[in-house]
Motif scaffolding. Structure first.
Motif, mmCIF file in Angstrom:
data_model
loop_
_atom_site.group_PDB
_atom_site.id
_atom_site.type_symbol
_atom_site.label_atom_id
_atom_site.label_comp_id
_atom_site.label_asym_id
_atom_site.label_seq_id
_atom_site.Cartn_x
_atom_site.Cartn_y
_atom_site.Cartn_z
ATOM 1 N N ARG A 125 0.837 -1.193 0.000
ATOM 2 C CA ARG A 125 0.000 0.000 0.000
ATOM 3 C C ARG A 125 0.871 1.242 0.000
ATOM 4 O O ARG A 125 0.388 2.352 0.128
ATOM 5 C CB ARG A 125 -0.959 -0.013 1.189
ATOM 6 N N ASN A 126 2.183 1.013 -0.126
ATOM 7 C CA ASN A 126 3.121 2.119 -0.112
ATOM 8 C C ASN A 126 3.662 2.348 -1.515
ATOM 9 O O ASN A 126 4.352 1.500 -2.077
ATOM 10 C CB ASN A 126 4.261 1.787 0.864
ATOM 11 N N GLN A 127 3.368 3.520 -2.080
ATOM 12 C CA GLN A 127 3.757 3.787 -3.461
ATOM 13 C C GLN A 127 5.270 3.842 -3.643
ATOM 14 O O GLN A 127 5.788 3.462 -4.685
ATOM 15 C CB GLN A 127 3.154 5.114 -3.923
ATOM 16 N N VAL A 128 5.971 4.314 -2.609
ATOM 17 C CA VAL A 128 7.424 4.423 -2.726
ATOM 18 C C VAL A 128 8.043 3.029 -2.835
ATOM 19 O O VAL A 128 8.913 2.775 -3.677
ATOM 20 C CB VAL A 128 8.016 5.190 -1.517
ATOM 21 N N ILE A 129 7.558 2.116 -2.006
ATOM 22 C CA ILE A 129 8.054 0.737 -2.076
ATOM 23 C C ILE A 129 7.749 0.161 -3.459
ATOM 24 O O ILE A 129 8.605 -0.457 -4.097
ATOM 25 C CB ILE A 129 7.416 -0.126 -0.963
ATOM 26 N N ALA A 130 6.538 0.398 -3.930
ATOM 27 C CA ALA A 130 6.147 -0.107 -5.251
ATOM 28 C C ALA A 130 7.090 0.433 -6.319
ATOM 29 O O ALA A 130 7.551 -0.312 -7.187
ATOM 30 C CB ALA A 130 4.705 0.290 -5.570
ATOM 31 N N PHE A 131 7.415 1.716 -6.229
ATOM 32 C CA PHE A 131 8.298 2.353 -7.198
ATOM 33 C C PHE A 131 9.681 1.707 -7.189
ATOM 34 O O PHE A 131 10.197 1.281 -8.229
ATOM 35 C CB PHE A 131 8.412 3.857 -6.885
ATOM 36 N N VAL A 132 10.260 1.593 -6.006
ATOM 37 C CA VAL A 132 11.638 1.080 -5.901
ATOM 38 C C VAL A 132 11.708 -0.380 -6.349
ATOM 39 O O VAL A 132 12.562 -0.747 -7.168
ATOM 40 C CB VAL A 132 12.157 1.235 -4.449
ATOM 41 N N VAL A 133 10.778 -1.196 -5.854
ATOM 42 C CA VAL A 133 10.836 -2.618 -6.196
ATOM 43 C C VAL A 133 10.602 -2.842 -7.698
ATOM 44 O O VAL A 133 11.316 -3.626 -8.335
ATOM 45 C CB VAL A 133 9.827 -3.438 -5.350
ATOM 46 N N SER A 134 9.637 -2.110 -8.279
ATOM 47 C CA SER A 134 9.413 -2.278 -9.720
ATOM 48 C C SER A 134 10.650 -1.861 -10.500
ATOM 49 O O SER A 134 10.998 -2.483 -11.512
ATOM 50 C CB SER A 134 8.247 -1.440 -10.243
ATOM 51 N N GLY A 135 11.315 -0.801 -10.026
ATOM 52 C CA GLY A 135 12.533 -0.351 -10.689
ATOM 53 C C GLY A 135 13.594 -1.436 -10.669
ATOM 54 O O GLY A 135 14.228 -1.722 -11.694
ATOM 55 N N VAL A 136 13.756 -2.085 -9.514
ATOM 56 C CA VAL A 136 14.778 -3.119 -9.379
ATOM 57 C C VAL A 136 14.447 -4.326 -10.258
ATOM 58 O O VAL A 136 15.321 -4.853 -10.959
ATOM 59 C CB VAL A 136 14.924 -3.541 -7.898
ATOM 60 N N VAL A 137 13.176 -4.734 -10.244
ATOM 61 C CA VAL A 137 12.784 -5.879 -11.080
ATOM 62 C C VAL A 137 12.990 -5.541 -12.555
ATOM 63 O O VAL A 137 13.533 -6.335 -13.336
ATOM 64 C CB VAL A 137 11.317 -6.294 -10.809
ATOM 65 N N GLY A 138 12.579 -4.342 -12.928
ATOM 66 C CA GLY A 138 12.758 -3.897 -14.302
ATOM 67 C C GLY A 138 14.228 -3.887 -14.686
ATOM 68 O O GLY A 138 14.614 -4.336 -15.778
ATOM 69 N N LEU A 139 15.067 -3.425 -13.764
ATOM 70 C CA LEU A 139 16.510 -3.389 -14.004
ATOM 71 C C LEU A 139 17.042 -4.788 -14.296
ATOM 72 O O LEU A 139 17.853 -4.982 -15.205
ATOM 73 C CB LEU A 139 17.226 -2.799 -12.785
ATOM 74 N N GLY A 140 16.524 -5.763 -13.548
ATOM 75 C CA GLY A 140 16.922 -7.152 -13.772
ATOM 76 C C GLY A 140 16.620 -7.569 -15.209
ATOM 77 O O GLY A 140 17.456 -8.184 -15.878
ATOM 78 N N PHE A 141 15.424 -7.188 -15.681
ATOM 79 C CA PHE A 141 15.036 -7.581 -17.039
ATOM 80 C C PHE A 141 15.847 -6.848 -18.113
ATOM 81 O O PHE A 141 16.071 -7.372 -19.177
ATOM 82 C CB PHE A 141 13.541 -7.335 -17.262
ATOM 83 N N VAL A 142 16.271 -5.633 -17.804
ATOM 84 C CA VAL A 142 17.074 -4.901 -18.773
ATOM 85 C C VAL A 142 18.514 -5.422 -18.761
ATOM 86 O O VAL A 142 19.094 -5.733 -19.800
ATOM 87 C CB VAL A 142 17.044 -3.391 -18.470
ATOM 88 N N LEU A 143 19.049 -5.541 -17.546
ATOM 89 C CA LEU A 143 20.467 -5.888 -17.420
ATOM 90 C C LEU A 143 20.803 -7.270 -17.945
ATOM 91 O O LEU A 143 21.930 -7.526 -18.344
ATOM 92 C CB LEU A 143 20.898 -5.796 -15.953
ATOM 93 N N SER A 144 19.810 -8.156 -17.941
ATOM 94 C CA SER A 144 20.125 -9.520 -18.346
ATOM 95 C C SER A 144 20.533 -9.589 -19.818
ATOM 96 O O SER A 144 20.952 -10.637 -20.303
ATOM 97 C CB SER A 144 18.947 -10.451 -18.056
ATOM 98 N N GLY A 145 20.445 -8.473 -20.537
ATOM 99 C CA GLY A 145 20.902 -8.478 -21.929
ATOM 100 C C GLY A 145 22.126 -7.606 -22.112
ATOM 101 O O GLY A 145 22.626 -7.434 -23.210
ATOM 102 N N PHE A 146 22.615 -7.058 -21.011
ATOM 103 C CA PHE A 146 23.744 -6.151 -21.059
ATOM 104 C C PHE A 146 25.044 -6.940 -21.266
ATOM 105 O O PHE A 146 25.266 -7.922 -20.562
ATOM 106 C CB PHE A 146 23.786 -5.406 -19.718
ATOM 107 N N PRO A 147 25.906 -6.530 -22.215
ATOM 108 C CA PRO A 147 27.126 -7.294 -22.487
ATOM 109 C C PRO A 147 27.940 -7.597 -21.222
ATOM 110 O O PRO A 147 28.406 -8.712 -21.031
ATOM 111 C CB PRO A 147 27.901 -6.368 -23.428
ATOM 112 N N LEU A 148 28.049 -6.585 -20.349
ATOM 113 C CA LEU A 148 28.836 -6.753 -19.128
ATOM 114 C C LEU A 148 28.324 -7.923 -18.294
ATOM 115 O O LEU A 148 29.080 -8.780 -17.832
ATOM 116 C CB LEU A 148 28.766 -5.455 -18.323
ATOM 117 N N VAL A 149 27.012 -7.958 -18.144
ATOM 118 C CA VAL A 149 26.396 -9.011 -17.337
ATOM 119 C C VAL A 149 26.546 -10.364 -18.043
ATOM 120 O O VAL A 149 26.876 -11.383 -17.413
ATOM 121 C CB VAL A 149 24.912 -8.698 -17.075
ATOM 122 N N LEU A 150 26.312 -10.343 -19.354
ATOM 123 C CA LEU A 150 26.386 -11.600 -20.107
ATOM 124 C C LEU A 150 27.797 -12.190 -20.057
ATOM 125 O O LEU A 150 27.968 -13.401 -19.922
ATOM 126 C CB LEU A 150 25.946 -11.374 -21.550
#
Lengths: 315, 244
Positions: free
Chosen positions: B158-183
């Motif tokens: 029920r906390n928008q700030v938590i929702a914002f941060v966690v969605s950002g982190v999950v989204g980052l996971g989905f973006v980074l998994s294609g990043f050359p450095l990570v790969l």
């Protein structure tokens, strides 16, 4: 109309509603009474289809709510506890949304909105954002959305909580006005409210129904039911006079107990509790007459719901 | 369907009823321009295309989309209006869909507002407008996936700030998994099949494929199935956390 059989709801280790069964018929106004956390709101949330009971069934108009929730929800108007509303919307915008969700479009929707607007006197706040409204108006908007689709069943969770006495009165008259054609369930902390609007009162404690009857029947359970308050004017108040008066009252067969509730110069107030169902006013006033007491006040107590409530909800 | 539309319209009106909408639109258009011109080297490339513009979209969405999605359900739970909503004659699917579509349409409006860039590039040269259209579609699909994640996570708190941060982190996971450095890092410690799996889960991989102008079914299916999956979890999460 509403048949509830053996519903149970648990939240983790806590059993909020424990094997509750009851039914409510047409024209009834059922009041839920009970301390905070007794399970009133949880029961209402299950009847409205918001929560699903862990066990048991809820039938509304013969239809199982678990089987066709959307159909049943059309028949119900619900005011949740605290009347939550979309604060950023205007009253009109919000009511339009509600009308739309109930499938009313165009002129039909506008007609309904105009109708409830008049019923709960919202004319002056129709174009204002809901979050800027006073508590009383917010509650009225909550009521308006609950009755907009003219539901057969109205479920109101603490409809008058936090309102001032005038607003409380308004809301109660509104409920009373609708009671003839609907089934109404409401919850409240205010015991006088039960007396004022309900045809039936149910006391819930620890998730169970501990009492179910008319408000009158509840009052009968009060220690003070049919008790008599007597005020006497006595010029020279001393202990012997007081003792004599109390003794005289106690000697009456209809009186089980008599006590002094207050005494100040010249006035003695007494309380007499009945021994049986017979009214006390007759014998007591006869005794007063025979003894030459100067009676300044005589009042028959109906009983106190507070007492009954406390007795039933505390162990 | 009527209910989906009613909920969607209410939600959209909600965006425009607060400053959020205008702030979001302004920042989105402004940042996408800044990224394209200053960091992406729009003029330096010497080519008439919008690659410099689109390549930053995953990063832009990473923090802008959670800002859009965070209120969808968290606010509903905080204010208690979730009780109002789900005692109206509406199904879970309609409610989840209505809200998601509202946020998605809003994102589409934001994307559409970047049209001056398209006009610019057409004025300056002769770009392949098919590629640009595909890129816009790809970007919108990717935004949908970010939104579905954000909507789902918003339903858990029920906390928008938590929702914002966690969605950002999950989204980052989905973006980074294609990043050359990570790969490369994964490549050093795991067999190549794991690397391919990680890469195949990345927004970057699929978005880059689409923005080359190749609309492949697999890339579209990837984003659509992500949206469906996260919205399904979203519905389950609401049902599960309703009473809390």
């Amino acid at each position: 109309m509403i048949e509830i059989s053996n519903i149970t709801k648990r939240f983790g280790a806590v059993t909020a509603v424990d094997d509750v069964s009851f039914s409510v018929g047409h024209g009834e106004v059922l009041g839920f009474l009970g301390p905070n956390g007794a399970g009133k709101s949880t029961t209402m949330k299950m009847v409205t289809g918001f929560l699903r009971p862990d066990q048991g069934t809820i039938r509304i108009g013969g239809v199982d709510i678990a089987a066709s929730p959307v159909e049943v929800k059309r028949w119900i108007g619900y005011l949740p506890e605290g009347a939550p509303l979309y604060g950023e919307m205007t009253t009109r915008g919000f009511l339009r949304f509600i009308a739309g969700m109930h499938g009313f479009r165009g002129a039909d929707a506008e007609g309904r909105i105009a109708d409830v607007m008049e019923k709960v006197s919202l004319e002056s706040v129709m174009e204002m954002p809901i979050e800027t409204l006073s508590k009383g108006f917010k509650r009225r908007v909550g009521l308006a959305q609950a009755i907009l689709h003219d539901p057969r069943i109205l479920i109101l969770d603490e409809p008058t909580d936090g309102l001032d006495p005038n607003q409380k009165h308004e809301v109660r008259s509104l409920i009373k006005g609708m009671s003839a054609e609907k089934v109404i369930i409401l919850s409240t902390h205010i015991l006088e409210e039960v007396d004022a609007v309900c045809t039936r009162a149910m006391i819930i404690a620890n998730g169970r129904i501990v009492s179910d009857g008319t408000p009158e029947e509840l009052l009968c359970r009060s220690r003070l039911h049919n008790a008599l308050r007597l005020s006497l004017a006595i010029c020279d108040l001393d202990e012997t006079t007081v003792g004599r008066v109390v003794e005289t009252l106690r000697s009456l067969p209809e009186v089980s107990q008599a006590e002094v509730s207050s005494q100040s110069d010249g006035t003695l107030e007494l309380l007499a509790l009945p021994a049986g169902p017979k009214p006390l006013a007759g014998p007591v006033s006869a005794a007063a007459h025979a003894n030459g007491w100067h009676v300044t006040g005589l009042h028959v107590e109906r009983g106190r719901l507070d007492d009954v409530f406390r007795a039933m909800t505390t162990d | 369907m009527a209910n989906v539309r009613t909920i969607c319209m209410r939600e959209l009106a909600g965006y425009f009823g607060t400053p959020i909408a205008y702030v979001f639109l302004a920042i989105f258009v402004f940042l996408s321009g800044i990224f394209a011109f200053y960091i992406g080297g729009f003029f330096d490339g010497g080519q008439a295309d919008l690659r410099a513009f689109f390549q930053f979209h995953p990063w832009l969405y990473l923090f802008l989309i959670p800002a859009l999605a965070m209120r969808l359900w968290a606010e509903e739970r905080r204010a208690g209006t979730i009780e109002l909503l789900f005692t109206l004659p509406v199904t879970m699917f309609q409610a989840v869909m209505g809200k998601f579509l509202a946020a998605w349409i809003f994102t589409a409006i934001a994307l559409a507002l970047t049209f001056p860039l398209w006009i610019t590039v057409n004025y300056l040269g002769d770009p392949d407008n098919g590629v640009i259209l595909a890129s816009y579609l790809g970007s919108l699909l990717m935004a949908g996936a970010f939104l579905a994640i954000g909507s789902c996570i918003s339903a858990l708190t029920r906390n928008q700030v938590i929702a914002f941060v966690v969605s950002g982190v999950v989204g980052l996971g989905f973006v980074l998994s294609g990043f050359p450095l990570v790969l490369e890092l994964v490549d050093a410690i795991a067999p190549s099949i794991v690397v391919d799996t990680v890469r195949s889960f990345s927004f970057l991989t699929h978005f880059q494929a689409i923005s080359k102008g190749v609309l492949q079914a697999s890339d579209i299916i990837y984003f659509v199935s992500l949206i469906v999956f996260w919205l399904f979890v979203n519905a389950v999460a609401i049902e599960w956390r309703k009473a809390a």
